[in-house]
Design a protein around this motif. Sequence first.
Motif, PDB file in Angstrom:
ATOM      1  N   ASP A 365       0.821  -1.213   0.000  1.00 50.82           N
ATOM      2  CA  ASP A 365       0.000   0.000   0.000  1.00 50.82           C
ATOM      3  C   ASP A 365       0.852   1.258   0.000  1.00 50.82           C
ATOM      4  N   PHE A 366       2.047   1.144   0.539  1.00 49.55           N
ATOM      5  CA  PHE A 366       2.904   2.325   0.628  1.00 49.55           C
ATOM      6  C   PHE A 366       3.655   2.590  -0.683  1.00 49.55           C
ATOM      7  N   TYR A 367       3.468   1.716  -1.642  1.00 44.47           N
ATOM      8  CA  TYR A 367       4.103   1.917  -2.947  1.00 44.47           C
ATOM      9  C   TYR A 367       3.069   2.063  -4.056  1.00 44.47           C
ATOM     10  N   GLN A 368       1.821   2.321  -3.661  1.00 42.71           N
ATOM     11  CA  GLN A 368       0.769   2.536  -4.643  1.00 42.71           C
ATOM     12  C   GLN A 368       0.197   3.929  -4.450  1.00 42.71           C
ATOM     13  N   THR A 369      -0.171   4.525  -5.547  1.00 43.66           N
ATOM     14  CA  THR A 369      -0.739   5.870  -5.441  1.00 43.66           C
ATOM     15  C   THR A 369      -1.748   6.086  -6.552  1.00 43.66           C
ATOM     16  N   THR A 370      -2.283   7.280  -6.576  1.00 46.55           N
ATOM     17  CA  THR A 370      -3.379   7.580  -7.497  1.00 46.55           C
ATOM     18  C   THR A 370      -2.982   7.372  -8.952  1.00 46.55           C
ATOM     19  N   ASP A 371      -1.780   7.799  -9.280  1.00 45.52           N
ATOM     20  CA  ASP A 371      -1.359   7.719 -10.682  1.00 45.52           C
ATOM     21  C   ASP A 371      -1.388   6.295 -11.223  1.00 45.52           C
ATOM     22  N   ASP A 372      -1.276   5.330 -10.344  1.00 49.40           N
ATOM     23  CA  ASP A 372      -1.296   3.940 -10.797  1.00 49.40           C
ATOM     24  C   ASP A 372      -2.640   3.563 -11.401  1.00 49.40           C
ATOM     25  N   TYR A 373      -3.660   4.291 -11.001  1.00 45.50           N
ATOM     26  CA  TYR A 373      -4.999   3.937 -11.460  1.00 45.50           C
ATOM     27  C   TYR A 373      -5.554   4.942 -12.456  1.00 45.50           C
ATOM     28  N   THR A 374      -4.849   6.033 -12.645  1.00 45.86           N
ATOM     29  CA  THR A 374      -5.315   6.986 -13.646  1.00 45.86           C
ATOM     30  C   THR A 374      -4.548   6.820 -14.954  1.00 45.86           C
ATOM     31  N   SER A 375      -3.603   5.908 -14.967  1.00 45.05           N
ATOM     32  CA  SER A 375      -2.853   5.655 -16.198  1.00 45.05           C
ATOM     33  C   SER A 375      -3.073   4.209 -16.617  1.00 45.05           C
ATOM     34  N   GLY A 376      -2.599   3.893 -17.790  1.00 44.45           N
ATOM     35  CA  GLY A 376      -2.734   2.535 -18.294  1.00 44.45           C
ATOM     36  C   GLY A 376      -1.913   1.563 -17.468  1.00 44.45           C
ATOM     37  N   PHE A 377      -2.236   0.284 -17.622  1.00 46.74           N
ATOM     38  CA  PHE A 377      -1.557  -0.699 -16.777  1.00 46.74           C
ATOM     39  C   PHE A 377      -0.088  -0.852 -17.146  1.00 46.74           C
ATOM     40  N   TRP A 378       0.260  -0.533 -18.396  1.00 48.42           N
ATOM     41  CA  TRP A 378       1.675  -0.596 -18.750  1.00 48.42           C
ATOM     42  C   TRP A 378       2.454   0.462 -17.971  1.00 48.42           C
ATOM     43  N   GLU A 379       1.898   1.669 -18.000  1.00 51.61           N
ATOM     44  CA  GLU A 379       2.568   2.782 -17.328  1.00 51.61           C
ATOM     45  C   GLU A 379       2.596   2.563 -15.814  1.00 51.61           C
ATOM     46  N   ALA A 380       1.471   2.064 -15.287  1.00 47.05           N
ATOM     47  CA  ALA A 380       1.412   1.833 -13.842  1.00 47.05           C
ATOM     48  C   ALA A 380       2.445   0.783 -13.422  1.00 47.05           C
ATOM     49  N   GLY A 381       2.519  -0.282 -14.215  1.00 45.51           N
ATOM     50  CA  GLY A 381       3.497  -1.325 -13.883  1.00 45.51           C
ATOM     51  C   GLY A 381       4.918  -0.798 -13.937  1.00 45.51           C
ATOM     52  N   LEU A 382       5.177   0.015 -14.956  1.00 46.36           N
ATOM     53  CA  LEU A 382       6.518   0.588 -15.097  1.00 46.36           C
ATOM     54  C   LEU A 382       6.850   1.475 -13.896  1.00 46.36           C
ATOM     55  N   GLU A 383       5.902   2.313 -13.511  1.00 47.82           N
ATOM     56  CA  GLU A 383       6.159   3.231 -12.391  1.00 47.82           C
ATOM     57  C   GLU A 383       6.388   2.465 -11.096  1.00 47.82           C
ATOM     58  N   ARG A 384       5.620   1.416 -10.905  1.00 45.46           N
ATOM     59  CA  ARG A 384       5.807   0.646  -9.671  1.00 45.46           C
ATOM     60  C   ARG A 384       7.154  -0.069  -9.681  1.00 45.46           C
ATOM     61  N   MET A 385       7.541  -0.562 -10.835  1.00 41.13           N
ATOM     62  CA  MET A 385       8.852  -1.224 -10.908  1.00 41.13           C
ATOM     63  C   MET A 385       9.982  -0.215 -10.668  1.00 41.13           C
ATOM     64  N   VAL A 386       9.772   1.006 -11.153  1.00 38.22           N
ATOM     65  CA  VAL A 386      10.777   2.047 -10.892  1.00 38.22           C
ATOM     66  C   VAL A 386      10.891   2.309  -9.398  1.00 38.22           C
ATOM     67  N   ARG A 387       9.737   2.315  -8.722  1.00 41.53           N
ATOM     68  CA  ARG A 387       9.769   2.514  -7.265  1.00 41.53           C
ATOM     69  C   ARG A 387      10.519   1.380  -6.583  1.00 41.53           C
ATOM     70  N   LEU A 388      10.277   0.148  -7.055  1.00 40.25           N
ATOM     71  CA  LEU A 388      10.966  -1.000  -6.452  1.00 40.25           C
ATOM     72  C   LEU A 388      12.471  -0.908  -6.699  1.00 40.25           C
TER      73      LEU A 388
END
Lengths: 609, 373
Positions: A365-388
């Motif tokens: 939950d601490f690595y998820q945010t609004t942008d993950d759901y306002t963008s496409g799943f490709w972009e969301a996955g990429l952003e989360r992987m960048v955070r990791l």
Amino acid sequence: MWPFHRKKSTLRPDYDAHRGPEIPDQLGDTPPPVRDDAAKLMDNLRTAQNLLEDVSGVDIALVEDLITETKTFSKRLEAFVDELQPQANGLPIPLDVVSGSVEAAYDRLKNTVGQSPDIIIRRFLIGRHHPIPALLTFEDGLTDNQMIDQDTLYLLQRYQSTDDLAKDPKVAHQIIHDSVTSIGHATVEKQWSKILVDLMGGNTLLFIDGCPEVLVLDTVKYPARAISAPTTERAVKGPQEAFNEVILTQMNLIRRRMKGPALHFDTVNVGELSQTAVVIAHVEGVTNPELVMAVKRRLATVQIANLEYSHTLNRALSTHPNSLFPQVRSSERADLISRDIAQGKVAILVDNTPYALAVPATFMDFYQTTDDYTSGFWEAGLERMVRLIGLFVGLLLPPLYVAFSSVDPELLPTKLVITIAGSRVGIPFPPIFEVLIMWIIIEILREASIRLPKGLSTTLGTVGAIVVGTAVVKAAIVSDIMIVIITLTALGLFTSPVYEMATPWRILFWFVVAASYAFGIYGIILAMLVILAHLASLENFGVPYLSPFGPIRLRDLKDSWLRFPGASLNKRPAYLRTVHPTQRVPHSDLPMPNPQLYQTQQERFDDES
Amino acid sequence: MMKVDVVGRVFVALGLLVVLTGCWDNRPINSRDMVLAMGLAPDHHPGAFSTVFQAPTPSAVSAGSSGSSSGGSSKKDTFDVVGSGPDLSETFNEAQAQVSKDLYLGQMQLIVLSTRLQPMYFKRAFDGLGRIATLAKTPFVIASPTPLIKLLHHTSPQDRFPSLYFSTLFSCHTCQTDAFGVRLWQVLVRLATPGVDIFLPVATPLKDGYLVDSVALYRHFQYVTTLTPRQSMAFGILDAISHKGSIFLPHYNASLRAIAGSSALTTHLRHGQVDATFTIKLTSTLEGIGSVTETAAQIAGMSDRASATIAASCLNLLQVTQKDDVDPLGVGRTLSWQNPRAFDHFRHWHQEYPHVHMRVHVSVTINKMGDVK
């Protein structure tokens, strides 16, 4: 003349505090004729005076304070005694219950809360022909003056049918409620302990003579910060509304997003002094009732004088309060809290704090945010992987540097080792001190940039980083590679969208660095295992902290480090054990997948021609 | 009370872990002399051999970090310390006494063996190398008939340190004509495995670099011979390490290049006689043919001619190794895998190896016609 009246400035220079106060006997042997209760009080004071003459080492100022307090207490006592007039049945009225006498209420209010300048107590008469005494009291500054003046006082003073009130004063409040006042929300109370809290919260109390119940009018209106864009959790495309300090606004922001009647707000007051309103928000029929009950029970255990911040509740809401890792998700984003509630979590809103809490929270939950759901799943996955990746870079880069340059240099390619060794030629400190020096500099810059005004902090941060970074390299205090490493570390540790998640990593960073210096790569692996074991041992409200990875829940993995397309996220998170797991009904056949646009256009053309 | 006990135990365990880690003598990499290359050569003192330790100078290291080159300056990029003694530790101690920093072997990239090194010292040195903890067993091992100091001091415009030149060369298998690179662990494995001998690439300094086109054959620790470049290519084909081999076919006035492929060795025991069969399948690219277009018959003819030529060359090499009683291709090792009882029957494989009946089957496929079309 009060016998003990003496100012500090009038103290004689030769006054010796250790010798005790010299109090002349000005009362005389024959007291003046006064009322009985006053005479008793004077007797008590005379006794106290005699006692004080024998006491040595008493500061005269303390005695003055004592007398002042005694006077106040005696006045309060008199007000209570006045109210304790026996009823018709001969039984005295309980102390906490309103007696119905406006004068008694006035005395009580005046002698309790009325000494405060922000409490307004107004006596007036209802009606003109057969006026009935009444009393209004409210907190100046927390109430809407227009509502009091025009919607209450004006109407009451011009009320014509006061005969009805006089007939049966016990239902006067009901008549006023139904026919006179135009305040939208009005309730009835009869206990002093409750109406005083209502009064302090901005409500207006209306006492009617002869009526044993008080009308509590909701005239709350106080200055509040406007709804602004979130500053700590910014989003590129999402809604730009953050909570403010007013709990009603917080509820409104959530209600606007969830208009269904299933959304429930349950209020509790926390704080013996502050009586802060704490609202528990959940969705009936979705959220597990056991979770709601657990949150309420935990909040009930909070024994605190003053609740100022929502984060004060974190300790009560965390199963492992001493852990480094946050177990309660706090957010100022209204959309994010609404989403959490809809998922089946419980949100806790606290008055005067713009940060709402959501429980239970998992590591993800601490690595998820609004942008993950306002963008496409490709972009969301990429952003989360960048955070990791940012997390690993921030946590491991300096330890790896220390390990490779001090303990295990044989594990690096020769050319890289030569590069590192070359950059360290002339550096007098071992690599761990390089890390220490640079990290201290970064922390100082970070702390300074937070505290300074925004414009100044940006300049200071930029200039400081460049100047300090260049200077320390030129001074041969740290190597130039270290500048690169520490910059990536500082950035990497803050890739979490939630600020408080950066703190544990900033602390554990030193644990990993120390392990790497002592044991090299082996130490880093050991340290990471210890951290992982601790994370795996955490749980809050029965939900494992590492969900959905430990225990593995395949369904929830769809919305973890990678986010699958929205159509595949049909179920609410399994770890929340919601009573209604489905949040989206899958639809396989799209209605009109390929509308016949061309054909329709041609038909219209034909019609026109 | 119990909690205090647990905390105490944890602290004791952590303390022991830290104290016993042995890492307190760790030194930053810039406080060590990184030995990048080591040479083993005979010594003029009887009963001893010399070890050359070559490390980069601090100025060269600094230049390497900043990306500049010190090639133009008169300063040397490397310095050598030479120690001599009856075993490796003695030579190391003598070398360590000549430098101010710790001689660090963890980054060693190259071990150069003089072909004149006596087997006894070769064995002692490699026994020592196998037990040095800081030495990852990954440096490349080469042989050289050239005096080691001369070889190690030879500079190349392609890399500043000889060690980096050879590690770059051998690390890329497909970059070389034949991937002759051999790492230390591979040498140690071959030395410990019955039925196979070691081979080492031979480096000879040139004007602008080194020539590495042949291999030296060893019988256990004894240097035997150095193959010619043509024989070395056949060796590469037999060992399936050839990547850029070429052959000229005079009859067709054509040449085949990029000859590479697989080689499978099978052994059989027939009536007490060991048969070894190499089945080699190669692919190549046609180049240098005079005609603009070539027919299928021409291609087939060239394939047959190339196969026959390569087979003859390989068979010739095998006979040379049998004559020298050296088994670098591991015929005995394959026999021990495929027929262990038969291999155990031979007390001394080197006595049996010259009598092995060798066969070589080669098929060359020309799958690229060059850039003509």
